[in-house]
Design an enzyme around this catalytic site. Structure first.
Site, short mmCIF file in Angstrom:
data_model
loop_
_atom_site.label_atom_id
_atom_site.label_comp_id
_atom_site.label_asym_id
_atom_site.label_seq_id
_atom_site.Cartn_x
_atom_site.Cartn_y
_atom_site.Cartn_z
N PRO A 1 0.74 -1.33 -0.13
CA PRO A 1 -0.22 0.06 -0.28
C PRO A 1 0.74 1.21 0.11
O PRO A 1 1.90 1.45 0.85
CB PRO A 1 -0.74 -0.07 1.33
CG PRO A 1 -0.82 -1.65 1.65
CD PRO A 1 0.58 -2.31 1.11
N GLU A 2 0.30 2.36 -0.83
CA GLU A 2 1.21 3.53 -0.93
C GLU A 2 0.27 4.63 -0.38
O GLU A 2 -1.00 4.30 0.32
CB GLU A 2 1.74 3.95 -2.14
CG GLU A 2 2.50 2.72 -2.63
CD GLU A 2 3.09 3.24 -4.19
OE1 GLU A 2 3.20 4.41 -4.63
OE2 GLU A 2 3.61 2.10 -4.81
#
Ligand code: ZN
Length: 274
Positions: free
Chosen positions: A2-3
């Protein structure tokens, strides 16, 4: 992994699901993920209210009524859910926080690179000292072409790794750095220190546009990321170059290639990224 847009999506969903709720009971099923989980049992979380949930970089912070906070990071495969008690525990769910509305906050992580721990907050509404190392948020006015230009002077490394350096600008990883540089028409191989002011301005603008769009669409569901309600983010369908090696560039029609940068595979278009 996840960013920023995925962490923002998770943070917003947790804010809706948990703010105003009180923790009634803590269950830990695994001694540790990236850091030990057993301290949660003796942290006196029972009776604490969650007063806000917010994001910084790729981290999510749930502020508690006693000036502390739960600090979360989703590693490679972390999934959090807030569900009723009738769903049986899944194999890789490591922590349950029972809430006063009968639902349970559940942290699942197959590879155990995620993090959940209790921290002190510097001030109400603030962030724990553990996050002091993070650079500016890309969606704030502090991040602009001038900032990127000044910070990159003297940097001989490539612009892709520089854009992914969380001490400079936080929350941008492989997916969004790849897409930002393609949208800005800049090759990931370029030394960061040689970019012009104009090019730096394009990078900052495109990063903001792409991250905002990805947040609107609930992030990209690449690898194991799922939203809190189990739904998938829709931004994956809009990716122009990431994960599209060998396919045609949507802008110029040339074949998308990959190169190894900083130990990771990096997609780019040799036709329109100069
Ligand atoms: Zn192209």
């Amino acid at each position: 992994m996840p960013e920023l847009p995925e962490a923002e999506t998770i943070g917003r969903a947790l804010n809706r699901a948990m703010t105003g709720r009180t923790i009634t009971r803590v269950e830990v099923f695994t001694p540790a993920m990236r850091e030990p989980l057993t301290p949660l049992l003796s942290a006196r979380l029972e009776g604490r209210k969650i007063v806000d949930v917010r994001r910084r970089g790729r981290y999510v912070v749930a502020e508690l009524s006693d000036g502390r906070a739960l600090l979360m990071h989703f590693g490679m495969s972390g999934v959090v859910r807030v569900e009723t008690a009738d769903t049986p525990r899944r194999k890789h769910e490591h922590v349950f926080l029972h809430l006063d509305d009968g639902r349970i906050f559940r942290f699942e992580c197959t590879r155990r690179f995620s993090m959940l721990k209790v921290c002190e907050l510097s001030a109400p509404g603030g962030f724990p000292a553990e996050l002091d190392m993070l650079g500016v948020e890309p969606l704030t006015p502090e991040f602009d072409g001038d900032y990127f230009y000044l910070k990159s002077r003297g940097r001989t490394g490539n612009v892709k790794c520089f854009l992914m350096d969380n001490a400079i600008v936080c929350g941008i990883g492989n997916i969004y750095a790849t897409e930002t540089l393609h949208a800005a028409g800049i090759s990931p191989l370029r030394p960061a220190g040689k970019l012009t002011k104009k090019e730096c301005a394009r990078i900052a603008e495109e990063a903001k546009r792409i991250l905002s769009r990805a947040i609107e669409l609930g992030g990209s569901s690449i690898s194991d990321f799922l939203n809190v309600d189990g739904s998938e983010g829709k931004f994956g369908q809009e990716l122009a170059v990431y994960g599209r090696a060998g396919k045609m560039c949507p802008r110029c029609g040339k074949r998308i290639e990959t190169v190894r940068l900083g130990g990771r595979s990096s997609a780019y278009c040799p036709g329109c990224q100069k």
